[in-house]
Design a protein around this motif. Structure first.
Motif, PDB file in Angstrom:
ATOM      1  N   LYS A 126      23.450 -35.878  35.584  1.00  0.00           N
ATOM      2  CA  LYS A 126      23.136 -36.959  36.522  1.00  0.00           C
ATOM      3  C   LYS A 126      22.668 -36.381  37.851  1.00  0.00           C
ATOM      4  O   LYS A 126      23.268 -35.450  38.388  1.00  0.00           O
ATOM      5  N   ASP A 127      21.589 -36.955  38.380  1.00  0.00           N
ATOM      6  CA  ASP A 127      21.097 -36.526  39.689  1.00  0.00           C
ATOM      7  C   ASP A 127      22.039 -37.008  40.784  1.00  0.00           C
ATOM      8  O   ASP A 127      22.467 -38.176  40.792  1.00  0.00           O
ATOM      9  N   LEU A 128      22.361 -36.123  41.712  1.00  0.00           N
ATOM     10  CA  LEU A 128      23.188 -36.470  42.862  1.00  0.00           C
ATOM     11  C   LEU A 128      22.318 -36.493  44.113  1.00  0.00           C
ATOM     12  O   LEU A 128      21.352 -35.722  44.226  1.00  0.00           O
ATOM     13  N   ALA A 129      22.666 -37.365  45.040  1.00  0.00           N
ATOM     14  CA  ALA A 129      21.935 -37.416  46.307  1.00  0.00           C
ATOM     15  C   ALA A 129      22.151 -36.105  47.067  1.00  0.00           C
ATOM     16  O   ALA A 129      23.276 -35.592  47.142  1.00  0.00           O
ATOM     17  N   THR A 130      21.087 -35.566  47.605  1.00  0.00           N
ATOM     18  CA  THR A 130      21.172 -34.307  48.342  1.00  0.00           C
ATOM     19  C   THR A 130      20.033 -34.243  49.337  1.00  0.00           C
ATOM     20  O   THR A 130      19.000 -34.902  49.165  1.00  0.00           O
ATOM     21  N   ARG A 131      20.209 -33.456  50.380  1.00  0.00           N
ATOM     22  CA  ARG A 131      19.205 -33.380  51.440  1.00  0.00           C
ATOM     23  C   ARG A 131      19.356 -32.047  52.166  1.00  0.00           C
ATOM     24  O   ARG A 131      20.392 -31.389  52.055  1.00  0.00           O
ATOM     25  N   TYR A 132      18.291 -31.692  52.908  1.00  0.00           N
ATOM     26  CA  TYR A 132      18.325 -30.502  53.750  1.00  0.00           C
ATOM     27  C   TYR A 132      18.452 -30.900  55.214  1.00  0.00           C
ATOM     28  O   TYR A 132      18.032 -31.970  55.626  1.00  0.00           O
ATOM     29  N   ARG A 133      18.962 -29.973  55.981  1.00  0.00           N
ATOM     30  CA  ARG A 133      18.776 -30.010  57.433  1.00  0.00           C
ATOM     31  C   ARG A 133      18.582 -28.568  57.882  1.00  0.00           C
ATOM     32  O   ARG A 133      19.004 -27.626  57.208  1.00  0.00           O
ATOM     33  N   ILE A 134      17.903 -28.408  58.998  1.00  0.00           N
ATOM     34  CA  ILE A 134      17.611 -27.087  59.534  1.00  0.00           C
ATOM     35  C   ILE A 134      18.458 -26.871  60.782  1.00  0.00           C
ATOM     36  O   ILE A 134      18.482 -27.705  61.684  1.00  0.00           O
ATOM     37  N   GLU A 135      19.168 -25.762  60.819  1.00  0.00           N
ATOM     38  CA  GLU A 135      19.927 -25.356  62.000  1.00  0.00           C
ATOM     39  C   GLU A 135      19.483 -23.949  62.374  1.00  0.00           C
ATOM     40  O   GLU A 135      19.890 -22.974  61.739  1.00  0.00           O
ATOM     41  N   GLY A 136      18.622 -23.857  63.389  1.00  0.00           N
ATOM     42  CA  GLY A 136      18.060 -22.561  63.733  1.00  0.00           C
ATOM     43  C   GLY A 136      17.208 -22.053  62.581  1.00  0.00           C
ATOM     44  O   GLY A 136      16.277 -22.720  62.149  1.00  0.00           O
ATOM     45  N   HIS A 137      17.551 -20.871  62.057  1.00  0.00           N
ATOM     46  CA  HIS A 137      16.874 -20.334  60.874  1.00  0.00           C
ATOM     47  C   HIS A 137      17.751 -20.459  59.638  1.00  0.00           C
ATOM     48  O   HIS A 137      17.565 -19.708  58.676  1.00  0.00           O
ATOM     49  N   ASP A 138      18.670 -21.406  59.654  1.00  0.00           N
ATOM     50  CA  ASP A 138      19.504 -21.675  58.480  1.00  0.00           C
ATOM     51  C   ASP A 138      19.051 -22.957  57.796  1.00  0.00           C
ATOM     52  O   ASP A 138      18.801 -23.977  58.455  1.00  0.00           O
TER      53      ASP A 138
END
Length: 312
Positions: free
Chosen positions: A179-191
Protein backbone atom coordinates in the motif's frame (compact mmCIF):
# COMPACT_ATOMS: atom_id res chain seq x y z
CA UNK A 1 15.07 36.39 -19.58
CA UNK A 2 16.51 33.61 -21.72
CA UNK A 3 17.96 30.67 -19.87
CA UNK A 4 19.75 27.63 -21.17
CA UNK A 5 20.15 24.69 -18.84
CA UNK A 6 23.29 22.69 -19.44
CA UNK A 7 22.64 19.40 -17.78
CA UNK A 8 25.29 16.85 -16.96
CA UNK A 9 25.24 14.18 -19.64
CA UNK A 10 27.50 11.34 -20.71
CA UNK A 11 30.07 13.75 -22.06
CA UNK A 12 30.55 15.48 -18.73
CA UNK A 13 30.32 12.24 -16.76
CA UNK A 14 33.12 10.87 -18.89
CA UNK A 15 35.47 13.37 -17.24
CA UNK A 16 34.90 11.78 -13.85
CA UNK A 17 37.74 10.16 -11.99
CA UNK A 18 37.09 6.43 -11.82
CA UNK A 19 35.54 5.33 -8.54
CA UNK A 20 36.33 2.07 -6.78
CA UNK A 21 33.78 0.16 -4.71
CA UNK A 22 34.70 -0.86 -1.19
CA UNK A 23 34.60 -4.59 -0.56
CA UNK A 24 31.32 -5.82 0.91
CA UNK A 25 30.06 -9.19 2.01
CA UNK A 26 27.81 -10.84 -0.57
CA UNK A 27 24.52 -12.61 0.15
CA UNK A 28 23.73 -14.62 -2.99
CA UNK A 29 19.93 -14.76 -2.48
CA UNK A 30 18.09 -12.64 0.11
CA UNK A 31 16.07 -14.78 2.50
CA UNK A 32 12.29 -14.19 2.50
CA UNK A 33 11.24 -11.59 5.04
CA UNK A 34 14.64 -9.89 5.16
CA UNK A 35 15.21 -6.23 4.39
CA UNK A 36 16.90 -7.13 1.10
CA UNK A 37 13.99 -9.30 -0.01
CA UNK A 38 11.49 -6.57 0.93
CA UNK A 39 13.42 -3.89 -0.95
CA UNK A 40 13.92 -5.96 -4.09
CA UNK A 41 10.27 -7.02 -4.11
CA UNK A 42 9.24 -3.36 -4.12
CA UNK A 43 11.87 -1.94 -6.50
CA UNK A 44 12.48 -4.97 -8.68
CA UNK A 45 15.99 -5.85 -9.81
CA UNK A 46 15.86 -5.43 -13.59
CA UNK A 47 17.46 -1.97 -13.54
CA UNK A 48 20.15 -2.69 -10.94
CA UNK A 49 23.89 -2.64 -11.55
CA UNK A 50 26.42 -4.67 -9.65
CA UNK A 51 29.28 -2.73 -8.05
CA UNK A 52 31.78 -3.36 -10.81
CA UNK A 53 29.39 -2.09 -13.51
CA UNK A 54 28.07 1.02 -11.77
CA UNK A 55 29.32 4.59 -12.12
CA UNK A 56 28.07 5.48 -8.64
CA UNK A 57 30.01 4.25 -5.61
CA UNK A 58 28.07 2.64 -2.75
CA UNK A 59 29.84 2.83 0.62
CA UNK A 60 31.15 -0.19 2.53
CA UNK A 61 29.54 1.03 5.76
CA UNK A 62 26.34 2.89 6.60
CA UNK A 63 27.96 6.17 7.58
CA UNK A 64 29.82 6.49 4.29
CA UNK A 65 28.51 8.54 1.37
CA UNK A 66 26.89 7.33 -1.84
CA UNK A 67 28.89 9.04 -4.59
CA UNK A 68 27.40 9.87 -7.99
CA UNK A 69 29.63 10.40 -11.03
CA UNK A 70 30.25 14.10 -11.44
CA UNK A 71 33.48 15.03 -13.15
CA UNK A 72 34.53 18.35 -11.64
CA UNK A 73 31.15 18.74 -9.90
CA UNK A 74 30.60 15.55 -7.86
CA UNK A 75 27.46 14.89 -5.83
CA UNK A 76 27.22 12.58 -2.82
CA UNK A 77 24.45 11.51 -0.42
CA UNK A 78 24.89 10.60 3.24
CA UNK A 79 22.65 7.78 4.39
CA UNK A 80 20.38 8.31 7.44
CA UNK A 81 22.42 6.01 9.69
CA UNK A 82 23.32 6.42 13.37
CA UNK A 83 25.52 3.29 13.46
CA UNK A 84 28.39 2.55 11.11
CA UNK A 85 27.44 -1.03 10.25
CA UNK A 86 28.92 -2.97 7.35
CA UNK A 87 26.91 -3.37 4.16
CA UNK A 88 25.90 -6.73 2.72
CA UNK A 89 25.44 -6.98 -1.06
CA UNK A 90 22.83 -9.22 -2.68
CA UNK A 91 23.42 -11.08 -5.92
CA UNK A 92 21.25 -8.50 -7.74
CA UNK A 93 23.32 -5.58 -6.43
CA UNK A 94 21.34 -4.15 -3.49
CA UNK A 95 23.56 -3.16 -0.55
CA UNK A 96 21.80 -3.47 2.83
CA UNK A 97 23.07 -1.94 6.07
CA UNK A 98 21.16 -3.81 8.81
CA UNK A 99 20.11 -1.95 11.97
CA UNK A 100 21.81 1.23 10.80
CA UNK A 101 19.41 3.21 13.02
CA UNK A 102 16.80 2.37 15.65
CA UNK A 103 14.30 -0.13 14.17
CA UNK A 104 15.62 0.82 10.74
CA UNK A 105 17.63 -0.86 8.03
CA UNK A 106 19.15 1.23 5.25
CA UNK A 107 19.84 0.13 1.67
CA UNK A 108 21.31 1.51 -1.56
CA UNK A 109 21.04 0.49 -5.22
CA UNK A 110 22.91 1.73 -8.29
CA UNK A 111 20.65 1.75 -11.36
CA UNK A 112 21.36 1.51 -15.08
CA UNK A 113 20.00 5.01 -15.82
CA UNK A 114 22.84 6.68 -13.92
CA UNK A 115 20.85 6.86 -10.69
CA UNK A 116 21.04 5.70 -7.11
CA UNK A 117 18.21 4.64 -4.82
CA UNK A 118 18.83 5.34 -1.15
CA UNK A 119 16.23 3.39 0.80
CA UNK A 120 15.07 3.08 4.39
CA UNK A 121 13.22 0.08 5.81
CA UNK A 122 11.14 1.00 8.88
CA UNK A 123 10.81 -2.28 10.75
CA UNK A 124 8.18 -1.26 13.30
CA UNK A 125 6.40 1.69 14.86
CA UNK A 126 9.48 2.75 16.82
CA UNK A 127 11.34 3.73 13.65
CA UNK A 128 11.72 7.45 12.94
CA UNK A 129 9.08 8.80 10.55
CA UNK A 130 11.45 11.51 9.33
CA UNK A 131 14.57 10.32 7.53
CA UNK A 132 17.40 12.77 6.85
CA UNK A 133 19.69 12.40 3.81
CA UNK A 134 22.66 14.78 3.76
CA UNK A 135 23.55 16.14 0.32
CA UNK A 136 27.20 16.85 -0.39
CA UNK A 137 27.12 19.40 -3.22
CA UNK A 138 29.58 21.61 -5.06
CA UNK A 139 29.71 25.18 -3.78
CA UNK A 140 26.89 27.35 -5.09
CA UNK A 141 24.53 24.48 -5.96
CA UNK A 142 20.82 25.29 -5.59
CA UNK A 143 18.17 22.72 -4.63
CA UNK A 144 15.15 23.66 -6.74
CA UNK A 145 11.70 22.04 -6.51
CA UNK A 146 9.93 21.19 -9.77
CA UNK A 147 6.20 21.16 -10.51
CA UNK A 148 6.18 17.34 -10.36
CA UNK A 149 7.49 17.16 -6.78
CA UNK A 150 11.06 16.39 -7.82
CA UNK A 151 14.13 18.46 -6.95
CA UNK A 152 16.84 19.56 -9.37
CA UNK A 153 20.38 20.17 -8.13
CA UNK A 154 21.36 23.24 -10.14
CA UNK A 155 24.56 25.20 -10.66
CA UNK A 156 24.33 28.67 -12.22
CA UNK A 157 27.14 29.15 -14.72
CA UNK A 158 26.42 32.75 -15.66
CA UNK A 159 25.14 34.28 -18.89
CA UNK A 160 21.82 32.47 -18.53
CA UNK A 161 23.39 29.00 -18.40
CA UNK A 162 22.54 26.35 -15.83
CA UNK A 163 24.08 22.97 -15.13
CA UNK A 164 21.58 20.52 -13.66
CA UNK A 165 23.87 18.10 -11.84
CA UNK A 166 21.20 15.61 -10.81
CA UNK A 167 17.51 15.18 -10.07
CA UNK A 168 15.91 13.78 -6.91
CA UNK A 169 12.81 11.82 -7.89
CA UNK A 170 9.44 12.38 -6.22
CA UNK A 171 9.20 10.49 -2.89
CA UNK A 172 7.36 7.23 -2.37
CA UNK A 173 6.73 4.83 0.50
CA UNK A 174 5.02 1.42 0.66
CA UNK A 175 3.95 -0.74 3.57
CA UNK A 176 4.31 -4.52 3.89
CA UNK A 177 1.11 -5.06 1.87
CA UNK A 178 2.28 -2.87 -1.01
CA UNK A 179 0.00 0.00 0.00
CA UNK A 180 1.23 3.48 -0.88
CA UNK A 181 1.76 5.72 2.14
CA UNK A 182 1.64 9.51 2.07
CA UNK A 183 5.15 10.95 2.05
CA UNK A 184 6.84 14.23 1.22
CA UNK A 185 10.19 16.01 1.18
CA UNK A 186 11.38 19.16 2.82
CA UNK A 187 14.75 20.83 2.44
CA UNK A 188 16.76 21.99 5.45
CA UNK A 189 19.99 23.57 4.29
CA UNK A 190 21.68 20.83 2.25
CA UNK A 191 19.67 18.07 3.94
CA UNK A 192 16.81 16.27 2.21
CA UNK A 193 14.28 15.16 4.84
CA UNK A 194 11.66 12.57 3.87
CA UNK A 195 8.54 12.53 6.05
CA UNK A 196 6.51 9.30 6.05
CA UNK A 197 2.92 9.08 7.32
CA UNK A 198 2.85 5.82 9.31
CA UNK A 199 0.86 5.04 12.46
CA UNK A 200 -0.44 2.15 14.57
CA UNK A 201 -2.55 0.89 11.64
CA UNK A 202 0.42 0.67 9.29
CA UNK A 203 1.57 -2.78 8.19
CA UNK A 204 5.32 -2.96 8.82
CA UNK A 205 7.96 -3.07 7.48
CA UNK A 206 7.72 0.09 5.38
CA UNK A 207 10.09 0.84 2.48
CA UNK A 208 10.70 4.45 1.40
CA UNK A 209 13.08 5.88 -1.18
CA UNK A 210 14.59 9.06 -2.53
CA UNK A 211 16.13 8.27 -5.92
CA UNK A 212 18.79 10.55 -7.35
CA UNK A 213 19.55 10.45 -11.07
CA UNK A 214 22.65 12.06 -12.56
CA UNK A 215 21.98 14.22 -15.59
CA UNK A 216 18.80 14.95 -17.56
CA UNK A 217 19.74 16.56 -20.88
CA UNK A 218 20.28 20.07 -22.26
CA UNK A 219 17.42 22.55 -21.85
CA UNK A 220 16.68 26.08 -22.96
CA UNK A 221 14.04 28.26 -21.28
CA UNK A 222 12.71 31.66 -22.30
CA UNK A 223 9.68 33.93 -21.91
CA UNK A 224 6.97 33.99 -24.57
CA UNK A 225 8.06 37.37 -25.95
CA UNK A 226 11.65 36.12 -26.23
CA UNK A 227 10.59 32.97 -28.08
CA UNK A 228 8.73 35.20 -30.55
CA UNK A 229 11.84 37.33 -31.01
CA UNK A 230 14.00 34.26 -31.60
CA UNK A 231 11.43 33.00 -34.12
CA UNK A 232 11.71 36.25 -36.06
CA UNK A 233 15.47 35.79 -36.21
CA UNK A 234 15.12 32.16 -37.31
CA UNK A 235 12.94 33.01 -40.31
CA UNK A 236 15.20 35.87 -41.41
CA UNK A 237 17.22 34.94 -44.49
CA UNK A 238 20.05 37.14 -43.26
CA UNK A 239 20.84 34.67 -40.51
CA UNK A 240 20.08 31.41 -42.27
CA UNK A 241 23.64 30.30 -43.00
CA UNK A 242 24.97 31.18 -39.56
CA UNK A 243 22.09 29.42 -37.85
CA UNK A 244 22.61 26.15 -39.66
CA UNK A 245 26.41 26.12 -39.44
CA UNK A 246 26.68 27.06 -35.74
CA UNK A 247 28.71 30.18 -36.61
CA UNK A 248 27.95 31.74 -33.25
CA UNK A 249 30.01 34.86 -33.90
CA UNK A 250 27.61 35.91 -36.66
CA UNK A 251 24.43 35.38 -34.66
CA UNK A 252 22.49 38.05 -32.76
CA UNK A 253 23.50 38.35 -29.11
CA UNK A 254 20.19 36.91 -27.90
CA UNK A 255 20.96 33.38 -29.11
CA UNK A 256 24.75 33.36 -29.18
CA UNK A 257 24.97 31.86 -25.71
CA UNK A 258 22.89 28.80 -26.46
CA UNK A 259 24.66 28.32 -29.80
CA UNK A 260 28.08 28.29 -28.13
CA UNK A 261 26.89 25.88 -25.46
CA UNK A 262 25.16 23.37 -27.73
CA UNK A 263 27.56 23.51 -30.68
CA UNK A 264 30.57 23.55 -28.37
CA UNK A 265 29.34 20.32 -26.79
CA UNK A 266 29.16 18.71 -30.22
CA UNK A 267 25.36 18.55 -30.22
CA UNK A 268 24.99 19.97 -33.74
CA UNK A 269 21.89 17.90 -34.55
CA UNK A 270 20.26 19.29 -31.40
CA UNK A 271 21.07 22.81 -32.58
CA UNK A 272 19.47 22.22 -35.98
CA UNK A 273 16.34 20.84 -34.32
CA UNK A 274 16.28 23.92 -32.08
CA UNK A 275 16.42 26.22 -35.11
CA UNK A 276 13.62 24.25 -36.81
CA UNK A 277 11.52 24.63 -33.66
CA UNK A 278 12.10 28.39 -33.65
CA UNK A 279 10.65 28.62 -37.14
CA UNK A 280 7.37 27.12 -35.84
CA UNK A 281 7.01 29.28 -32.73
CA UNK A 282 4.99 32.06 -34.36
CA UNK A 283 2.30 29.51 -35.25
CA UNK A 284 2.04 28.25 -31.65
CA UNK A 285 -0.48 29.47 -29.09
CA UNK A 286 1.70 30.54 -26.17
CA UNK A 287 0.45 32.28 -23.04
CA UNK A 288 1.63 35.87 -22.77
CA UNK A 289 4.28 36.44 -20.11
CA UNK A 290 4.78 32.71 -19.51
CA UNK A 291 7.99 30.67 -19.41
CA UNK A 292 8.48 27.87 -21.94
CA UNK A 293 11.22 25.26 -22.18
CA UNK A 294 12.54 22.89 -24.82
CA UNK A 295 14.95 19.99 -24.60
CA UNK A 296 17.87 20.45 -26.98
CA UNK A 297 20.05 17.37 -26.43
CA UNK A 298 18.57 14.95 -27.06
CA UNK A 299 16.09 17.19 -28.83
CA UNK A 300 12.34 16.73 -28.42
CA UNK A 301 11.25 19.51 -30.79
CA UNK A 302 8.57 20.72 -28.34
CA UNK A 303 7.85 23.65 -26.07
CA UNK A 304 6.57 22.95 -22.56
CA UNK A 305 5.25 25.56 -20.15
CA UNK A 306 7.30 25.55 -16.94
CA UNK A 307 7.56 27.53 -13.73
CA UNK A 308 8.61 31.16 -14.02
CA UNK A 309 11.71 30.52 -11.89
CA UNK A 310 13.18 28.65 -14.88
CA UNK A 311 13.27 31.94 -16.79
CA UNK A 312 14.68 34.13 -14.01
Amino acid sequence: MRKARRVATGGIAGLAVSTVFATQAVAETPAPGTAAAMVERVTGTGDLLRNSAADAALPATAQGSVKLPGGDAPVAVRLPATKDVAGVTTKAGTVVYPDAAASTDVAAQATNDGGVRTLVILKDGRAAKQQRFGLELPEGTEIRETASGEYDLVQRLGEGLENVLATIGAPWAKDANGKDLATRYRIEGHDLVQEIDADSRTAYPVVADPKITYGKGVYFSALTAEWKAYATIAVSAAYGGALYTCTAAKLPAKITGVAKMVCGAGAFSGWKNYVNLLKKVNDMKLDAGACYQTKIAPSNGKLAKVRMKNCK
